[in-house]
Enzyme design. Sequence first.
Site, mmCIF file in Angstrom:
data_model
loop_
_atom_site.group_PDB
_atom_site.id
_atom_site.type_symbol
_atom_site.label_atom_id
_atom_site.label_comp_id
_atom_site.label_asym_id
_atom_site.label_seq_id
_atom_site.Cartn_x
_atom_site.Cartn_y
_atom_site.Cartn_z
ATOM 1 N N LYS A 27 -8.382 7.662 -30.975
ATOM 2 C CA LYS A 27 -8.263 9.031 -31.485
ATOM 3 C C LYS A 27 -6.867 9.535 -31.142
ATOM 4 O O LYS A 27 -6.271 9.090 -30.159
ATOM 5 C CB LYS A 27 -9.307 9.929 -30.807
ATOM 6 N N ASP A 77 -9.254 14.444 -39.156
ATOM 7 C CA ASP A 77 -10.201 15.129 -38.273
ATOM 8 C C ASP A 77 -9.879 16.619 -38.429
ATOM 9 O O ASP A 77 -9.280 17.006 -39.446
ATOM 10 C CB ASP A 77 -10.040 14.646 -36.814
HETATM 11 P P1 NDP Z 1 -11.745 20.822 -40.584
HETATM 12 O O1 NDP Z 1 -10.444 21.144 -39.959
HETATM 13 O O2 NDP Z 1 -11.806 20.481 -42.023
HETATM 14 O O3 NDP Z 1 -12.762 22.044 -40.351
HETATM 15 C C1 NDP Z 1 -13.065 22.478 -39.075
HETATM 16 C C2 NDP Z 1 -13.935 23.726 -39.184
HETATM 17 O O4 NDP Z 1 -14.381 24.091 -37.875
HETATM 18 C C3 NDP Z 1 -13.180 24.925 -39.718
HETATM 19 O O5 NDP Z 1 -14.071 25.783 -40.366
HETATM 20 C C4 NDP Z 1 -12.628 25.546 -38.447
HETATM 21 O O6 NDP Z 1 -12.326 26.928 -38.546
HETATM 22 C C5 NDP Z 1 -13.794 25.347 -37.489
HETATM 23 N N1 NDP Z 1 -13.297 25.252 -36.120
HETATM 24 C C6 NDP Z 1 -12.344 24.413 -35.647
HETATM 25 N N2 NDP Z 1 -12.125 24.624 -34.349
HETATM 26 C C7 NDP Z 1 -12.961 25.623 -33.995
HETATM 27 C C8 NDP Z 1 -13.218 26.291 -32.784
HETATM 28 N N3 NDP Z 1 -12.563 25.981 -31.664
HETATM 29 N N4 NDP Z 1 -14.170 27.259 -32.792
HETATM 30 C C9 NDP Z 1 -14.849 27.597 -33.913
HETATM 31 N N5 NDP Z 1 -14.636 26.987 -35.118
HETATM 32 C C10 NDP Z 1 -13.722 26.022 -35.122
HETATM 33 O O7 NDP Z 1 -12.384 19.652 -39.688
HETATM 34 P P2 NDP Z 1 -13.580 18.662 -40.052
HETATM 35 O O8 NDP Z 1 -14.570 19.343 -40.916
HETATM 36 O O9 NDP Z 1 -12.987 17.384 -40.474
HETATM 37 O O10 NDP Z 1 -14.203 18.396 -38.594
HETATM 38 C C11 NDP Z 1 -15.276 19.190 -38.072
HETATM 39 C C12 NDP Z 1 -15.967 18.422 -36.950
HETATM 40 O O11 NDP Z 1 -16.477 17.184 -37.474
HETATM 41 C C13 NDP Z 1 -15.078 18.022 -35.764
HETATM 42 O O12 NDP Z 1 -15.839 18.037 -34.594
HETATM 43 C C14 NDP Z 1 -14.683 16.585 -36.109
HETATM 44 O O13 NDP Z 1 -14.322 15.844 -34.957
HETATM 45 C C15 NDP Z 1 -15.994 16.096 -36.701
HETATM 46 N N6 NDP Z 1 -15.896 14.908 -37.539
HETATM 47 C C16 NDP Z 1 -15.091 14.887 -38.637
HETATM 48 C C17 NDP Z 1 -15.023 13.765 -39.430
HETATM 49 C C18 NDP Z 1 -14.248 13.721 -40.698
HETATM 50 O O14 NDP Z 1 -14.409 12.744 -41.435
HETATM 51 N N7 NDP Z 1 -13.437 14.699 -41.020
HETATM 52 C C19 NDP Z 1 -15.769 12.532 -39.061
HETATM 53 C C20 NDP Z 1 -16.659 12.691 -37.943
HETATM 54 C C21 NDP Z 1 -16.678 13.835 -37.212
HETATM 55 P P3 NDP Z 1 -10.793 27.428 -38.767
HETATM 56 O O15 NDP Z 1 -10.517 27.163 -40.204
HETATM 57 O O16 NDP Z 1 -10.828 28.880 -38.402
HETATM 58 O O17 NDP Z 1 -9.941 26.615 -37.842
#
Ligand code: NDP
Length: 444
Positions: free
Chosen positions: A124, A164
Amino acid sequence: MNAAKVLDTLKLRFPNEPEYHQAVEEVLATIEEEYNKHPEFDKANLIERLCIPDRVYQFRVTWVDDKGNVQTNMGYRVQHNNAIGPYKGGIRFHSSVNLSILKFLAFEQTFKNSLTTLPMGGGKGGSDFSPRGKSNGEVMRFIQSFMLELWRHIGPETDVPAGDIGVGGREVGFMFGMYKKLTREFTGTFTGKGREFGGSLIRPEATGYGNIYFLMEMLKMKGTDLKGKVCTISGSGNVAQYTAEKVLELGGKVVTMSDSDGYIYDPAGIDKEKLDYIMELKNVYRGRIREYADKYGCKYVEGAKPWGEKCDIALPSATQNELNGDHARELVANGCMAVSEGANMPSTPEAIKVFQDAKILYAPGKAANAGGVSVSGLEMTQNSIKLSWSEKEVDDKLKDIMKSIHEACVQYGTEADGYVNYVKGANVAGFMKVAKAMMAQGIL
Ligand code: NDP
């Protein structure tokens, strides 16, 4: 192995890394019994070798913002374990990124990738740079500087990063472009690439879709499905969007989505048209979720999580530790029957205990969200053989993989009373494959 002793030693050697300690603690507690059936593991000190990353790269990233100011950020790549395949895991760009968070993610990724049935090790990386509020040019200049360091450490057979939090198609495109420029090679070193240059169909959808395929397997064991079920989702990024899309397709109702500022609650349900609005709001205009409430006249709650809203199924899809013990008690009291994690480690240890004590269905991220990295693995295969599979072919393979991960969890996690402890199942199944590979490869 004495799990408590191993953890204490790691805490002393690597202080101030709470997320890393939390992830290790959860795994050790569930694999201890199985591990101790194999004295040869302990003789090879397998547990310390599995908990401590193979190596960590850490570097300064310097770039110039639109006003001409010189900015610095930190860049990292944690190469955790490559016993079963090249290091593989996403890049996160968020202001909260630090070594503890990346070490927890890389550690989890190792077990998750093992579960997928594909040959991928765990890694990562990321930076404390946040794309939020930055111009396209700033994001590109930052990434080009980030790649000036990262490119030396990655490669199609060495380490294959992906997206991510904060890293979607735009960011992967910029990283791939700079990598190609520096190496003068066109290889499948990144996954999540654009379709025009080697990206797999279904990769953007894979984490969210995969989570729902996993959920459907769990529901099937209870003789039910998604039809008419009310779902709360957190986040509104990549994972949350495609989770919502698949829930709608399978007859469920989505009533919440969120971002880091707050959540919206739409009791009428976020239908396909409203979801399209959210996708455009987040992916094109890069706006805030509160704008949904203004447009559709529903409730918006600033600074809170959606877990107090009544639902049948909760799908945490934002970030780590976003669902605590109090949230879990509220969910259970409101009749929630299943929690399936799209995000990595979104539930705190206390919350997990609440779900398991209540004997509701609970799937940890390392099993439920493994669809993303699985399709990344399929993208690597397509790049290697220089062919592209159809949407249906990839989606069918994704379904099969999620089904087999579910089967592995049931095999290793079913308890005496029939309750499936998916945490134990995922950890033991993921661990055994990596452990056997490490044993076969000697003391390294
Ligand atoms: P994105 O950046 O596309 O979206 C993240 C979302 O979560 C946004 O709505 C963001 O809000 C919100 N967010 C981020 N940080 C915080 C925080 N500290 N508190 C509250 N809300 C928060 O990321 P992904 O959708 O890709 O990832 C989401 C989760 O899924 C993560 O845990 C990631 O590790 C996991 N994941 C992702 C994969 C992938 O293929 N993308 C694969 C497996 C797991 P804002 O816009 O305000 O920042």
